[in-house]
Design an enzyme around this catalytic site. Structure first.
Site, short mmCIF file in Angstrom:
data_model
loop_
_atom_site.label_atom_id
_atom_site.label_comp_id
_atom_site.label_asym_id
_atom_site.label_seq_id
_atom_site.Cartn_x
_atom_site.Cartn_y
_atom_site.Cartn_z
N THR A 61 -37.36 16.58 36.29
CA THR A 61 -37.20 15.80 35.06
C THR A 61 -36.91 16.72 33.88
O THR A 61 -36.72 17.94 34.06
CB THR A 61 -38.40 14.86 34.83
OG1 THR A 61 -38.09 13.98 33.75
CG2 THR A 61 -39.69 15.61 34.51
N LYS A 65 -32.92 19.00 34.70
CA LYS A 65 -32.00 18.31 35.62
C LYS A 65 -30.68 19.05 35.81
O LYS A 65 -30.07 18.97 36.87
CB LYS A 65 -31.73 16.88 35.14
CG LYS A 65 -32.93 15.96 35.36
CD LYS A 65 -32.56 14.52 35.00
CE LYS A 65 -33.75 13.60 35.24
NZ LYS A 65 -33.39 12.19 35.09
N ASP A 101 -30.49 8.75 40.10
CA ASP A 101 -30.60 7.96 38.85
C ASP A 101 -29.57 6.81 38.80
O ASP A 101 -29.92 5.69 38.43
CB ASP A 101 -30.40 8.87 37.63
CG ASP A 101 -31.66 9.69 37.31
OD1 ASP A 101 -32.77 9.25 37.67
OD2 ASP A 101 -31.52 10.77 36.72
N ARG A 150 -23.39 8.06 19.16
CA ARG A 150 -23.48 8.58 17.78
C ARG A 150 -22.58 9.81 17.62
O ARG A 150 -21.82 9.92 16.68
CB ARG A 150 -24.94 8.94 17.50
CG ARG A 150 -25.18 9.53 16.14
CD ARG A 150 -26.66 9.82 15.96
NE ARG A 150 -27.16 10.79 16.94
CZ ARG A 150 -28.40 11.25 16.95
NH1 ARG A 150 -29.28 10.80 16.08
NH2 ARG A 150 -28.78 12.14 17.86
N LYS A 154 -19.28 13.92 22.32
CA LYS A 154 -20.00 13.93 23.60
C LYS A 154 -19.37 13.00 24.62
O LYS A 154 -19.44 13.23 25.82
CB LYS A 154 -21.46 13.54 23.36
CG LYS A 154 -22.43 14.65 23.66
CD LYS A 154 -23.82 14.08 23.77
CE LYS A 154 -24.85 15.13 23.51
NZ LYS A 154 -26.19 14.54 23.38
N TYR A 223 -38.65 2.43 29.06
CA TYR A 223 -39.74 1.66 29.66
C TYR A 223 -41.05 1.74 28.86
O TYR A 223 -42.01 1.07 29.18
CB TYR A 223 -39.99 2.08 31.12
CG TYR A 223 -40.15 3.55 31.35
CD1 TYR A 223 -41.36 4.18 31.11
CD2 TYR A 223 -39.09 4.30 31.82
CE1 TYR A 223 -41.49 5.55 31.30
CE2 TYR A 223 -39.21 5.66 32.02
CZ TYR A 223 -40.42 6.27 31.77
OH TYR A 223 -40.56 7.62 31.97
N GLY A 244 -36.60 -0.52 31.45
CA GLY A 244 -36.34 0.67 32.27
C GLY A 244 -37.28 0.88 33.45
O GLY A 244 -37.08 1.83 34.22
P1 NAP Z 1 -30.52 12.72 26.26
O1 NAP Z 1 -29.70 13.38 27.29
O2 NAP Z 1 -31.25 13.52 25.25
O3 NAP Z 1 -29.56 11.68 25.48
C1 NAP Z 1 -30.03 10.96 24.34
C2 NAP Z 1 -28.98 9.95 23.88
O4 NAP Z 1 -29.58 9.18 22.82
C3 NAP Z 1 -27.72 10.57 23.31
O5 NAP Z 1 -26.61 9.76 23.57
C4 NAP Z 1 -28.03 10.59 21.79
O6 NAP Z 1 -26.89 10.57 20.98
C5 NAP Z 1 -28.75 9.28 21.67
N1 NAP Z 1 -29.59 9.22 20.46
C6 NAP Z 1 -30.76 9.87 20.24
N2 NAP Z 1 -31.23 9.57 19.01
C7 NAP Z 1 -30.33 8.72 18.45
C8 NAP Z 1 -30.25 8.03 17.20
N3 NAP Z 1 -31.21 8.17 16.28
N4 NAP Z 1 -29.20 7.21 16.97
C9 NAP Z 1 -28.24 7.06 17.91
N5 NAP Z 1 -28.25 7.66 19.11
C10 NAP Z 1 -29.28 8.49 19.38
O7 NAP Z 1 -31.66 11.79 26.93
P2 NAP Z 1 -31.64 11.06 28.37
O8 NAP Z 1 -32.29 11.91 29.37
O9 NAP Z 1 -30.27 10.53 28.63
O10 NAP Z 1 -32.66 9.84 28.08
C11 NAP Z 1 -32.31 8.81 27.19
C12 NAP Z 1 -33.30 7.65 27.31
O11 NAP Z 1 -33.30 7.12 28.62
C13 NAP Z 1 -34.76 8.03 27.03
O12 NAP Z 1 -35.34 6.95 26.33
C14 NAP Z 1 -35.37 8.13 28.40
O13 NAP Z 1 -36.76 7.83 28.41
C15 NAP Z 1 -34.62 7.05 29.13
N6 NAP Z 1 -34.55 7.26 30.59
C16 NAP Z 1 -35.05 6.29 31.40
C17 NAP Z 1 -34.97 6.45 32.76
C18 NAP Z 1 -35.53 5.39 33.66
O14 NAP Z 1 -35.70 5.65 34.85
N7 NAP Z 1 -35.79 4.20 33.17
C19 NAP Z 1 -34.37 7.59 33.32
C20 NAP Z 1 -33.85 8.57 32.46
C21 NAP Z 1 -33.95 8.39 31.08
P3 NAP Z 1 -26.20 11.97 20.47
O15 NAP Z 1 -25.30 12.40 21.59
O16 NAP Z 1 -25.47 11.58 19.25
O17 NAP Z 1 -27.33 12.93 20.22
#
Ligand code: NAP
Length: 278
Positions: A61, A65, A101, A150, A154, A223, A244
């Site tokens: 995690t 990753k 995933d 945003r 990316k 989640y 989630g």
């Molecule tokens: P990540 O790689 O850090 O990506 C974060 C994303 O959120 C990016 O697209 C970022 O945009 C955007 N973001 C963050 N703050 C923002 C804001 N204030 N306004 C607009 N966009 C914003 O994170 P990740 O690993 O993909 O995880 C993202 C979410 O998915 C988390 O909540 C995590 O808990 C959840 N998740 C859930 C599962 C599940 O099994 N249910 C699995 C994995 C992740 P920018 O590119 O502009 O920074």
């Protein structure tokens, strides 16, 4: 006894140990699953140590990753396609990286909402790690994937890295109400993969809920909280919604298939996760 675990940093918040332990117990399996905090400069040593100790598998995690990839001896096609690994199998002196995933996301939506994605037009909000896995899966299912983020640059990176010969299935969008309003009538599923709506941004939504149509399914992969503001507002509009938890459970189930060739008791995993969330 077979040994499993999850490596990350931080790791104490992970629900994976509770979920996997509950499933092993329900089946009377002689297996253990441990949360393991790893320092970034110890990743190679941690993997070699787990191999030497006879671990069968690991989950990976945040933040490892992608970082873990150079220390693996093999990657499955799915993991290579998205450049991300959440599941490791130790087998015949090999350390094999895989990603569950995207499949976990697909299965959760099928089981909870009865959603088949084939050939649909889907909006993915976000272009981070989770988005990559989901977009890659949706492309394989012949979806047209509208990606709004945003940081627009990316999205271009996502297309370059994961689209391969399917770049024409991705429509990049600015994350603005005006731009989204122009395409929203074509979209049948809206997926939030950003962290907007999590504990610290609980009162925010990644897009205006006014954009949603009642016939659109809305999935938020957050989640915790169990119901983000986006999901609450979507539900009030009459949209079918999903949080989630399902993705979390199904990616774990797909890890079992990779490690052990069996499907775990899904209901037990759901119950363990739900009981652990506020
Ligand atoms: P990540 O790689 O850090 O990506 C974060 C994303 O959120 C990016 O697209 C970022 O945009 C955007 N973001 C963050 N703050 C923002 C804001 N204030 N306004 C607009 N966009 C914003 O994170 P990740 O690993 O993909 O995880 C993202 C979410 O998915 C988390 O909540 C995590 O808990 C959840 N998740 C859930 C599962 C599940 O099994 N249910 C699995 C994995 C992740 P920018 O590119 O502009 O920074």
């Amino acid at each position: 006894m077979k040994l499993f675990g999850v490596i990350g940093n931080p790791i104490s918040h992970s629900l994976s140990p509770i979920m996997h332990e509950a499933a092993f117990k329900a089946l009377g399996k002689s297996c253990a699953y441990l949360p393991m905090l790893v320092e970034p400069n110890q990743l190679d040593a941690a993997l070699k140590g787990a191999a030497a100790l006879g671990f069968t598998g690991l989950n990976v995690t945040i933040p490892f990753k992608e970082q873990v990839i150079p220390y693996l001896t093999e990657l499955t096609d799915g993991a290579r396609a998205i450049g991300s690994v959440n599941t490791i199998l130790f087998k015949d002196n090999q350390i094999i990286g895989h990603s569950t995933d995207g499949l976990g996301f697909q299965w959760a939506a099928k089981e909870e909402l009865g959603l088949e994605f084939s050939n649909r037009r889907v909006l993915v909000i976000g272009a981070g790690g989770a988005a990559r896995a989901i977009i890659s899966q949706l492309l394989k299912l012949n979806c047209i994937v509208y990606v709004a983020n945003r940081t627009f640059a990316k999205i271009e990176r996502v297309i370059r890295d994961i689209a391969q010969n399917r770049a024409n299935q991705i429509v990049p969008l600015e994350l603005s109400t005006n731009k989204l309003a122009q395409v929203m009538h074509q979209i049948s599923v809206v997926i939030n993969t950003t962290s907007v709506g999590m504990q610290e941004t609980k009162g925010q939504t990644p897009i205006s809920a006014d954009l949603l149509h009642s016939n659109q399914a809305v999935i938020d992969i957050i989640y915790n909280p169990k119901e983000s503001l986006l999901l609450r507002l979507a539900k009030e509009k009459g949209c079918p919604t999903q949080n989630g938890v399902g993705m979390l459970v199904w990616q774990a189930a797909k890890s079992w298939e990779f490690w052990l060739g069996i499907t775990p008791p899904i209901d037990v995993m759901y119950a363990a996760v739900k009981a652990s969330l506020p």
